[in-house]
Motif scaffolding. Structure first.
Motif, PDB file in Angstrom:
ATOM      1  N   THR A   1      47.258  48.042   8.704  1.00 50.44           N
ATOM      2  CA  THR A   1      46.700  49.121   7.670  1.00 50.44           C
ATOM      3  C   THR A   1      47.954  48.987   6.790  1.00 50.44           C
ATOM      4  O   THR A   1      48.261  49.244   5.609  1.00 50.44           O
ATOM      5  N   GLU A   2      49.624  49.057   7.081  1.00 54.13           N
ATOM      6  CA  GLU A   2      50.746  48.785   5.865  1.00 54.13           C
ATOM      7  C   GLU A   2      50.187  47.809   5.531  1.00 54.13           C
ATOM      8  O   GLU A   2      50.988  47.718   4.424  1.00 54.13           O
ATOM      9  N   ASP A   3      49.699  46.248   5.972  1.00 50.04           N
ATOM     10  CA  ASP A   3      49.754  45.276   4.655  1.00 50.04           C
ATOM     11  C   ASP A   3      49.711  46.017   3.311  1.00 50.04           C
ATOM     12  O   ASP A   3      49.226  45.458   2.195  1.00 50.04           O
ATOM     13  N   TYR A   4      47.722  46.191   3.847  1.00 50.87           N
ATOM     14  CA  TYR A   4      46.804  47.166   2.835  1.00 50.87           C
ATOM     15  C   TYR A   4      47.800  47.630   1.973  1.00 50.87           C
ATOM     16  O   TYR A   4      47.380  47.869   0.639  1.00 50.87           O
ATOM     17  N   VAL A   5      48.529  49.330   2.229  1.00 52.77           N
ATOM     18  CA  VAL A   5      49.166  49.759   1.792  1.00 52.77           C
ATOM     19  C   VAL A   5      49.622  49.242   1.295  1.00 52.77           C
ATOM     20  O   VAL A   5      50.283  49.267  -0.373  1.00 52.77           O
ATOM     21  N   LEU A   6      51.030  47.680   1.546  1.00 53.49           N
ATOM     22  CA  LEU A   6      52.210  47.110   0.429  1.00 53.49           C
ATOM     23  C   LEU A   6      51.059  46.444  -0.509  1.00 53.49           C
ATOM     24  O   LEU A   6      51.868  46.502  -1.539  1.00 53.49           O
ATOM     25  N   LEU A   7      50.148  46.285  -0.740  1.00 49.57           N
ATOM     26  CA  LEU A   7      49.530  45.470  -1.044  1.00 49.57           C
ATOM     27  C   LEU A   7      48.857  45.755  -2.397  1.00 49.57           C
ATOM     28  O   LEU A   7      49.592  45.506  -3.660  1.00 49.57           O
ATOM     29  N   ALA A   8      48.732  47.210  -2.386  1.00 51.53           N
ATOM     30  CA  ALA A   8      48.066  48.306  -3.521  1.00 51.53           C
ATOM     31  C   ALA A   8      49.626  48.324  -4.258  1.00 51.53           C
ATOM     32  O   ALA A   8      49.643  48.302  -5.673  1.00 51.53           O
ATOM     33  N   ASP A   9      49.985  49.005  -3.617  1.00 51.05           N
ATOM     34  CA  ASP A   9      51.754  48.921  -4.417  1.00 51.05           C
ATOM     35  C   ASP A   9      52.366  47.567  -4.633  1.00 51.05           C
ATOM     36  O   ASP A   9      52.502  48.276  -6.421  1.00 51.05           O
ATOM     37  N   ARG A  10      52.330  46.711  -4.414  1.00 50.04           N
ATOM     38  CA  ARG A  10      52.299  45.220  -5.076  1.00 50.04           C
ATOM     39  C   ARG A  10      52.264  45.465  -6.510  1.00 50.04           C
ATOM     40  O   ARG A  10      52.290  45.082  -7.496  1.00 50.04           O
ATOM     41  N   VAL A  11      50.371  45.067  -5.993  1.00 44.12           N
ATOM     42  CA  VAL A  11      49.979  44.797  -7.294  1.00 44.12           C
ATOM     43  C   VAL A  11      49.730  45.824  -8.449  1.00 44.12           C
ATOM     44  O   VAL A  11      50.005  46.106  -9.209  1.00 44.12           O
ATOM     45  N   CYS A  12      49.598  47.313  -8.176  1.00 41.02           N
ATOM     46  CA  CYS A  12      49.627  47.879  -9.103  1.00 41.02           C
ATOM     47  C   CYS A  12      51.461  48.175  -9.295  1.00 41.02           C
ATOM     48  O   CYS A  12      51.110  49.151 -10.471  1.00 41.02           O
ATOM     49  N   ALA A  13      52.374  48.154  -8.959  1.00 37.55           N
ATOM     50  CA  ALA A  13      53.522  47.801  -9.721  1.00 37.55           C
ATOM     51  C   ALA A  13      53.723  47.165 -10.502  1.00 37.55           C
ATOM     52  O   ALA A  13      54.591  47.021 -11.451  1.00 37.55           O
ATOM     53  N   LYS A  14      52.908  46.102 -10.412  1.00 38.73           N
ATOM     54  CA  LYS A  14      53.054  44.965 -11.414  1.00 38.73           C
ATOM     55  C   LYS A  14      52.402  44.760 -12.660  1.00 38.73           C
ATOM     56  O   LYS A  14      52.394  44.346 -13.650  1.00 38.73           O
ATOM     57  N   PHE A  15      51.067  45.880 -12.770  1.00 35.29           N
ATOM     58  CA  PHE A  15      50.864  46.593 -14.049  1.00 35.29           C
ATOM     59  C   PHE A  15      50.976  47.698 -14.483  1.00 35.29           C
ATOM     60  O   PHE A  15      50.697  48.482 -15.622  1.00 35.29           O
ATOM     61  N   GLY A  16      52.479  48.386 -13.892  1.00 36.21           N
ATOM     62  CA  GLY A  16      52.779  49.581 -14.554  1.00 36.21           C
ATOM     63  C   GLY A  16      52.308  50.711 -13.615  1.00 36.21           C
ATOM     64  O   GLY A  16      52.478  51.758 -14.193  1.00 36.21           O
ATOM     65  N   HIS A  17      51.609  50.396 -12.578  1.00 35.05           N
ATOM     66  CA  HIS A  17      50.993  52.359 -12.139  1.00 35.05           C
ATOM     67  C   HIS A  17      51.362  52.145 -10.916  1.00 35.05           C
ATOM     68  O   HIS A  17      51.777  51.859  -9.363  1.00 35.05           O
ATOM     69  N   ALA A  18      51.750  54.008 -10.640  1.00 32.10           N
ATOM     70  CA  ALA A  18      53.441  54.386  -9.898  1.00 32.10           C
ATOM     71  C   ALA A  18      52.245  54.796  -9.102  1.00 32.10           C
ATOM     72  O   ALA A  18      50.882  54.930  -8.726  1.00 32.10           O
ATOM     73  N   PRO A  19      52.928  54.455  -7.240  1.00 30.42           N
ATOM     74  CA  PRO A  19      51.862  54.888  -6.218  1.00 30.42           C
ATOM     75  C   PRO A  19      51.408  56.961  -6.807  1.00 30.42           C
ATOM     76  O   PRO A  19      52.234  57.391  -7.433  1.00 30.42           O
TER      77      PRO A  19
END
Length: 168
Positions: free
Chosen positions: A27-45
């Motif tokens: 599950t940690e990997d899915y959260v990290l993936l969402a964080d990384r992808v969203c950060a690339k597009f400027g979307h904050a957690p």
């Protein structure tokens, strides 16, 4: 039996999902993936798109874990992942549709100009966040862009995903 291309895609997918590189997907990997992808597009957690992508990835991940985790250690090994996708592809060529919420969230994220299509640059930005190489990104984009207009429509993306599952 999977084609060589399908086998390569499954291996690439596992590497992408194993965000922390420990050789297993949790599950940690899915959260990290969402964080990384969203950060690339400027979307904050906590932003709406971050929440949507995180929820979609975690839901898909729980379903995949239930189906794949044969040793019941709350993680998916590369071998478990490959076996599950091989089985899914053989049993149900439309298995890709299980990923629809993830695809929808990624589409919303990638389509930054909101024109209903994904340009090569939009596609490349999200795929780079997934850790894919330029070569893989360019090859995949070319395969999806059937009409060679340098954008991918939802229909082209759906056809590509459908044909992936049908190539047994």
């Amino acid at each position: 039996m999977l084609t060589t291309e399908q086998q390569r895609l499954i291996e690439d997918e596992f590497k992408t999902l194993d965000t922390n590189g420990d050789g297993r997907v949790t599950t940690e990997d899915y959260v990290l993936l969402a964080d990384r992808v969203c950060a690339k597009f400027g979307h904050a957690p906590g932003s709406p798109i971050h929440q949507k992508l995180t929820t979609a990835l975690k839901t898909w991940g729980r379903q995949l874990l239930e189906e794949s985790d044969t040793d019941k250690n709350d993680a998916i090994s590369r071998e478990e992942y490959v076996a599950t996708l091989q089985r899914r592809t053989a049993e149900d060529p439309t298995a890709f549709q299980r990923n629809k919420p993830v695809v929808d969230a990624l589409w919303e994220l990638m389509d930054t100009d909101k024109d209903g299509t994904i340009s090569r640059d939009e596609y490349k930005k999200v795929q780079k966040a997934f850790g894919l190489s330029d070569k893989v990104i360019d090859e995949t984009f070319q395969r999806m862009d059937k009409d060679r207009d340098n954008v991918v429509s939802r229909d082209e993306a759906t056809a590509f995903l459908s044909s992936w599952g049908a190539r047994n």
